[in-house]
Motif scaffolding. Structure first.
Motif, PDB file in Angstrom:
ATOM      1  N   VAL A 379       0.891  -1.264  -0.092  1.00  0.00           N
ATOM      2  CA  VAL A 379       0.058  -0.127  -0.157  1.00  0.00           C
ATOM      3  C   VAL A 379       0.944   1.389  -0.043  1.00  0.00           C
ATOM      4  CG1 VAL A 379      -1.480   1.494   1.106  1.00  0.00           C
ATOM      5  CG2 VAL A 379      -1.720  -0.983   1.023  1.00  0.00           C
ATOM      6  N   GLY A 380       0.497   2.060  -0.916  1.00  0.00           N
ATOM      7  CA  GLY A 380       1.574   3.355  -1.162  1.00  0.00           C
ATOM      8  C   GLY A 380       0.744   4.377  -0.451  1.00  0.00           C
ATOM      9  N   PHE A 381       1.470   5.215   0.371  1.00  0.00           N
ATOM     10  CA  PHE A 381       1.054   6.790   0.837  1.00  0.00           C
ATOM     11  C   PHE A 381       1.852   7.713   0.320  1.00  0.00           C
ATOM     12  CE2 PHE A 381       0.210   3.200   3.979  1.00  0.00           C
ATOM     13  CZ  PHE A 381      -1.079   3.410   4.260  1.00  0.00           C
ATOM     14  N   ASP A 382       0.878   8.673  -0.392  1.00  0.00           N
ATOM     15  CA  ASP A 382       1.602   9.834  -1.352  1.00  0.00           C
ATOM     16  C   ASP A 382       2.534   9.056  -2.527  1.00  0.00           C
ATOM     17  OD1 ASP A 382       0.068  11.423  -0.026  1.00  0.00           O
ATOM     18  OD2 ASP A 382       1.809  12.274   1.471  1.00  0.00           O
ATOM     19  N   GLY A 383       2.257   7.874  -2.863  1.00  0.00           N
ATOM     20  CA  GLY A 383       3.100   7.575  -3.965  1.00  0.00           C
ATOM     21  C   GLY A 383       2.260   5.941  -4.466  1.00  0.00           C
ATOM     22  N   ALA A 384       2.701   5.611  -5.501  1.00  0.00           N
ATOM     23  CA  ALA A 384       1.942   4.477  -6.155  1.00  0.00           C
ATOM     24  C   ALA A 384       2.394   3.236  -5.478  1.00  0.00           C
ATOM     25  CB  ALA A 384       2.510   4.549  -7.627  1.00  0.00           C
ATOM     26  N   ARG A 391      -0.923   8.611 -10.417  1.00  0.00           N
ATOM     27  CA  ARG A 391      -1.363   8.874 -11.856  1.00  0.00           C
ATOM     28  C   ARG A 391      -2.558   8.231 -12.182  1.00  0.00           C
ATOM     29  NH1 ARG A 391       2.457   7.167 -16.051  1.00  0.00           N
ATOM     30  NH2 ARG A 391       2.945   5.412 -14.600  1.00  0.00           N
ATOM     31  N   ILE A 392      -3.622   9.172 -12.439  1.00  0.00           N
ATOM     32  CA  ILE A 392      -4.777   8.709 -12.861  1.00  0.00           C
ATOM     33  C   ILE A 392      -5.382   9.582 -13.781  1.00  0.00           C
ATOM     34  CG2 ILE A 392      -5.403   7.469 -10.608  1.00  0.00           C
ATOM     35  CD1 ILE A 392      -7.350   9.491  -9.873  1.00  0.00           C
ATOM     36  N   GLY A 393      -5.930   9.034 -14.993  1.00  0.00           N
ATOM     37  CA  GLY A 393      -6.714  10.019 -15.915  1.00  0.00           C
ATOM     38  C   GLY A 393      -5.767  10.738 -16.548  1.00  0.00           C
ATOM     39  N   GLY A 394      -4.252  10.678 -16.851  1.00  0.00           N
ATOM     40  CA  GLY A 394      -3.541  11.357 -17.255  1.00  0.00           C
ATOM     41  C   GLY A 394      -2.812  12.628 -16.378  1.00  0.00           C
ATOM     42  N   ARG A 395      -3.225  12.430 -15.202  1.00  0.00           N
ATOM     43  CA  ARG A 395      -2.420  13.601 -14.429  1.00  0.00           C
ATOM     44  C   ARG A 395      -1.900  13.125 -13.293  1.00  0.00           C
ATOM     45  NH1 ARG A 395      -6.928  17.606 -12.169  1.00  0.00           N
ATOM     46  NH2 ARG A 395      -4.771  18.439 -11.139  1.00  0.00           N
ATOM     47  N   ARG A 396      -0.715  13.800 -12.674  1.00  0.00           N
ATOM     48  CA  ARG A 396      -0.007  13.291 -11.692  1.00  0.00           C
ATOM     49  C   ARG A 396      -0.647  14.007 -10.396  1.00  0.00           C
ATOM     50  NH1 ARG A 396       6.591  13.220 -11.438  1.00  0.00           N
ATOM     51  NH2 ARG A 396       6.738  13.077  -9.082  1.00  0.00           N
ATOM     52  N   HIS A 397      -0.532  13.155  -9.269  1.00  0.00           N
ATOM     53  CA  HIS A 397      -1.189  13.825  -8.048  1.00  0.00           C
ATOM     54  C   HIS A 397       0.098  13.327  -7.025  1.00  0.00           C
ATOM     55  CE1 HIS A 397      -5.379  14.442  -9.247  1.00  0.00           C
ATOM     56  NE2 HIS A 397      -5.122  13.410 -10.213  1.00  0.00           N
ATOM     57  N   GLU A 398       0.171  14.524  -6.080  1.00  0.00           N
ATOM     58  CA  GLU A 398       1.133  14.516  -5.119  1.00  0.00           C
ATOM     59  C   GLU A 398       0.580  13.670  -3.818  1.00  0.00           C
ATOM     60  OE1 GLU A 398       3.929  15.525  -5.185  1.00  0.00           O
ATOM     61  OE2 GLU A 398       3.693  16.072  -7.383  1.00  0.00           O
ATOM     62  N   ARG A 399      -0.583  13.945  -3.462  1.00  0.00           N
ATOM     63  CA  ARG A 399      -1.217  13.079  -2.243  1.00  0.00           C
ATOM     64  C   ARG A 399      -2.249  12.089  -2.650  1.00  0.00           C
ATOM     65  NH1 ARG A 399      -0.616  15.702   2.837  1.00  0.00           N
ATOM     66  NH2 ARG A 399      -0.029  13.627   2.976  1.00  0.00           N
ATOM     67  N   GLY A 400      -2.186  11.024  -1.696  1.00  0.00           N
ATOM     68  CA  GLY A 400      -3.154   9.829  -2.070  1.00  0.00           C
ATOM     69  C   GLY A 400      -2.933   8.794  -1.530  1.00  0.00           C
ATOM     70  N   VAL A 401      -3.609   7.723  -1.625  1.00  0.00           N
ATOM     71  CA  VAL A 401      -3.335   6.182  -1.265  1.00  0.00           C
ATOM     72  C   VAL A 401      -3.209   5.306  -2.493  1.00  0.00           C
ATOM     73  CG1 VAL A 401      -4.013   4.358   0.320  1.00  0.00           C
ATOM     74  CG2 VAL A 401      -4.100   6.832   1.169  1.00  0.00           C
ATOM     75  N   ALA A 402      -2.544   4.615  -2.578  1.00  0.00           N
ATOM     76  CA  ALA A 402      -2.320   3.396  -3.667  1.00  0.00           C
ATOM     77  C   ALA A 402      -2.605   2.088  -3.253  1.00  0.00           C
ATOM     78  CB  ALA A 402      -1.086   3.545  -4.497  1.00  0.00           C
ATOM     79  N   THR A 403      -3.451   1.403  -3.940  1.00  0.00           N
ATOM     80  CA  THR A 403      -3.476  -0.105  -3.502  1.00  0.00           C
ATOM     81  C   THR A 403      -3.458  -0.925  -4.754  1.00  0.00           C
ATOM     82  OG1 THR A 403      -5.879  -0.020  -3.686  1.00  0.00           O
ATOM     83  CG2 THR A 403      -5.012   0.712  -1.652  1.00  0.00           C
ATOM     84  N   LEU A 404      -3.573  -2.307  -4.430  1.00  0.00           N
ATOM     85  CA  LEU A 404      -3.697  -3.069  -5.193  1.00  0.00           C
ATOM     86  C   LEU A 404      -5.160  -3.858  -5.290  1.00  0.00           C
ATOM     87  CD1 LEU A 404      -0.081  -4.747  -5.309  1.00  0.00           C
ATOM     88  CD2 LEU A 404      -0.869  -3.200  -6.923  1.00  0.00           C
ATOM     89  N   ILE A 405      -5.912  -3.830  -6.386  1.00  0.00           N
ATOM     90  CA  ILE A 405      -6.972  -4.442  -6.338  1.00  0.00           C
ATOM     91  C   ILE A 405      -7.063  -5.908  -6.372  1.00  0.00           C
ATOM     92  CG2 ILE A 405      -8.450  -2.396  -7.223  1.00  0.00           C
ATOM     93  CD1 ILE A 405      -8.432  -3.743 -10.018  1.00  0.00           C
ATOM     94  N   PRO A 406      -8.019  -6.489  -5.234  1.00  0.00           N
ATOM     95  CA  PRO A 406      -8.805  -6.142  -4.666  1.00  0.00           C
ATOM     96  C   PRO A 406      -8.404  -5.434  -3.366  1.00  0.00           C
ATOM     97  CG  PRO A 406      -9.076  -8.600  -4.561  1.00  0.00           C
ATOM     98  CD  PRO A 406      -8.004  -7.950  -5.689  1.00  0.00           C
ATOM     99  N   SER A 407      -8.782  -4.462  -2.848  1.00  0.00           N
ATOM    100  CA  SER A 407      -8.263  -3.866  -1.775  1.00  0.00           C
ATOM    101  C   SER A 407      -9.543  -3.177  -0.660  1.00  0.00           C
ATOM    102  CB  SER A 407      -7.372  -2.618  -2.053  1.00  0.00           C
ATOM    103  OG  SER A 407      -8.187  -1.510  -2.618  1.00  0.00           O
ATOM    104  N   HIS A 408      -9.202  -3.061   0.615  1.00  0.00           N
ATOM    105  CA  HIS A 408      -9.893  -2.810   1.544  1.00  0.00           C
ATOM    106  C   HIS A 408      -9.238  -1.653   2.570  1.00  0.00           C
ATOM    107  CE1 HIS A 408     -12.929  -4.183   4.756  1.00  0.00           C
ATOM    108  NE2 HIS A 408     -13.379  -2.827   4.086  1.00  0.00           N
ATOM    109  N   LEU A 409      -9.591  -0.347   2.711  1.00  0.00           N
ATOM    110  CA  LEU A 409      -9.100   0.629   3.361  1.00  0.00           C
ATOM    111  C   LEU A 409     -10.065   0.710   4.575  1.00  0.00           C
ATOM    112  CD1 LEU A 409      -7.577   3.084   0.693  1.00  0.00           C
ATOM    113  CD2 LEU A 409      -6.334   1.117   2.083  1.00  0.00           C
ATOM    114  N   VAL A 410      -9.800   0.717   5.539  1.00  0.00           N
ATOM    115  CA  VAL A 410     -10.638   1.012   6.806  1.00  0.00           C
ATOM    116  C   VAL A 410     -10.328   1.972   7.646  1.00  0.00           C
ATOM    117  CG1 VAL A 410     -12.023   0.222   8.734  1.00  0.00           C
ATOM    118  CG2 VAL A 410     -11.762  -1.462   6.709  1.00  0.00           C
TER     119      VAL A 410
END
Length: 507
Positions: A379-384, A391-410
């Protein structure tokens, strides 16, 4: 020996002219170009798949007459190594390809702007195919070309088969009229230069161009322009369905042609739009006088449903169903387009998801697919996931959480948090290798948000480059939020999915 009588259409300065050509069916090869199970966008996938039922009926008729059917799926051809239909071609002797004629490559009247979905949310170029369309029938006696997609080596394979089968004429079907049908290794241009007579089945091909509803321009118009360009500059065309009907080899049965919808979304690849779009319905291969009737309420179209007369303005999520009728009788099969209206872009979070400690953050790679209540290392925090930027939809984002599907964040909720906001989509890393060839076609995801065990929001099925927007109110006293990324395709593959610009608002 069956004789095929073809009314071949050409154009010159004086207009359209038709010449009847008679050829022994055993000397005819039917070349099927690039009938894949997907295309770069959801509309292309629908338009080109609509050819398959009619193509099956035509190929059955040509086989009955004694013609040779040759499948040339180019990009995905090596998926079929080992098939008897492919090995019979691979075993043919090699020789230097002859060049009998000097023929200029045809020019097509297009401006280079390709977007079948038209104005709205443009999707980037990506591959969404890995095989021949599953409904296209490849008979035991057919042939399959494997090997190079471009170049003389690829052309030579088809030419070697023509020599072995003593073929003199090649009848071309498939996608795209203004590109692959002409210029792939098995395309018309190179076989014509090698001395074969080439003819295009104009009722079993489609161009790849653009959609401009304001100008009344659809891809059906683009196909007509491409066909006219070929008739004027390069080769003759025929209506193969009509020719087979005249020969008594067009099987009786229910209609096989479909209404074309632009843009054309699907349940597993919907068309996403901002606040409205124009939907155009056409029925290019149907009988004259057929009227298109449609519904937007989920009901089946019938002669009592509204009749299509002009592009429809769509403002809300739903399904457009359409079918052609004449004198109360269906003249074609039903078509359906799925579309979803995006919510407005959510505001930036005040509390970022990546700054919080989850109660659970799973990864399907942990312990060979088993997970437990912990934070998985992938699981990536502020990174893939696996490193690199989000990167989603052709844009780079500095902040977020990355997972490998299927995934569950609680996560545990704080009393002052009022809303959850996020953008969610498959990470663009899926498209890094050959624009997603093989990978993108087998991955789809659905994002869901649950609050205290109850579903609060969900995305439709999303493919690569599609982004969903979440702005979810949190009830007073809510204690736990669950963020889920689910594999949404039967037999689908694990891939990286990102929640970016994600977190909570207190105001």
């Amino acid at each position: 020996m069956s004789v095929l009588r073809l009314d071949c259409r050409r154009r010159d300065r004086s207009g359209v002219r038709v010449e009847t050509v008679e050829v022994a069916a055993a000397r005819v090869g039917v070349v099927v170009i690039d009938m894949w199970n997907g295309y770069p966008c959801c509309t292309g996938r629908g338009l080109f798949a609509a050819l398959v039922p009619r193509m099956n009926r035509a190929l059955t008729g040509m086989r009955a007459l004694g013609a040779t059917v040759i499948h040339a799926p180019s990009d995905v051809s090596d998926q079929y190594v080992g098939w008897p239909q492919a090995e019979r071609v691979a075993s043919l002797p090699r020789y230097e390809l002859p060049r009998v004629r000097s023929i200029a490559a045809p020019r097509f009247p297009f401006d280079g702007q390709t977007c079948l979905c038209g104005p709205g949310i443009a999707c980037p170029y990506m591959h969404h195919w890995h095989a021949v369309h599953p409904d296209l029938e490849i008979a035991e006696q057919d042939f399959l070309l494997v090997g190079p997609v471009y170049g003389s080596a690829g052309t030579q394979r088809l030419h070697a088969l023509c020599r072995q089968r003593r073929l003199t004429h090649l009848l071309y079907l498939g996608i795209a009229t203004n590109n692959c049908v002409v210029s792939k290794a098995a395309g018309m241009l190179y076989l014509a230069r090698a001395g074969l007579e080439v003819i295009l089945a104009r009722d079993l091909t489609a161009a790849y161009d653009r959609y401009d509803p304001d100008a009344g321009y659809t891809n059906d118009a683009a196909t007509a322009r491409a066909v006219a360009a070929l008739e004027e500059q390069f080769c003759a065309t025929v209506n193969l369905g009509a020719e087979l009907a005249r020969a008594g080899c067009w099987a009786a049965g229910p209609p096989v042609d479909a209404v074309h919808i632009m843009p054309w979304g699907h349940a597993d690849q919907p068309y996403l739009f901002e606040d409205r779009f124009a939907a155009t319905l056409t029925f290019p291969s149907g009988p004259p006088g057929a009227a298109i009737h449609y519904t937007l309420d989920g009901g089946a179209p019938s002669p009592a449903a509204p009749r299509y007369t002009a592009p429809l303005t769509i403002r809300s999520s739903g399904v457009l169903r359409a079918r052609p009728f004449a004198a109360g009788e269906a003249q074609g099969v039903e078509s359906a387009s799925h579309f979803f209206r995006l919510a407005p872009p959510p505001p930036a979070p005040e509390v970022h998801l990546a700054d919080l400690q989850p109660l659970r953050a799973t990864s399907p790679r942990l312990l060979d697919g088993h997970t437990y209540d912990a934070v998985a290392p992938e699981v990536g925090f502020d990174g893939a996931a696996g490193g690199g930027p989000l990167r989603i939809g052709g844009r780079r984002h500095e902040r977020g959480v990355a997972t490998l599907i299927p995934s569950h964040l609680v996560y545990a909720l704080e009393p002052g948090w009022r809303r959850f906001v996020a953008l969610a989509g498959l990470d663009d890393a899926l498209l890094d290798e050959d624009h997603g060839m093989l990978a993108a076609s087998r991955v789809a995801v659905c994002f869901r948000v649950h609050v205290d065990g109850e579903r609060a929001a969900a995305s439709p099925t999303l493919r690569a480059a599609q982004v969903w927007r979440f702005d979810v109110p949190l009830p007073a006293g809510a204690a736990v939020i669950s963020l889920v990324a689910m594999i949404a395709l039967a037999g689908g593959r694990c891939a990286a999915a990102d929640w970016v610009a994600a977190g909570f608002l207190a105001s």
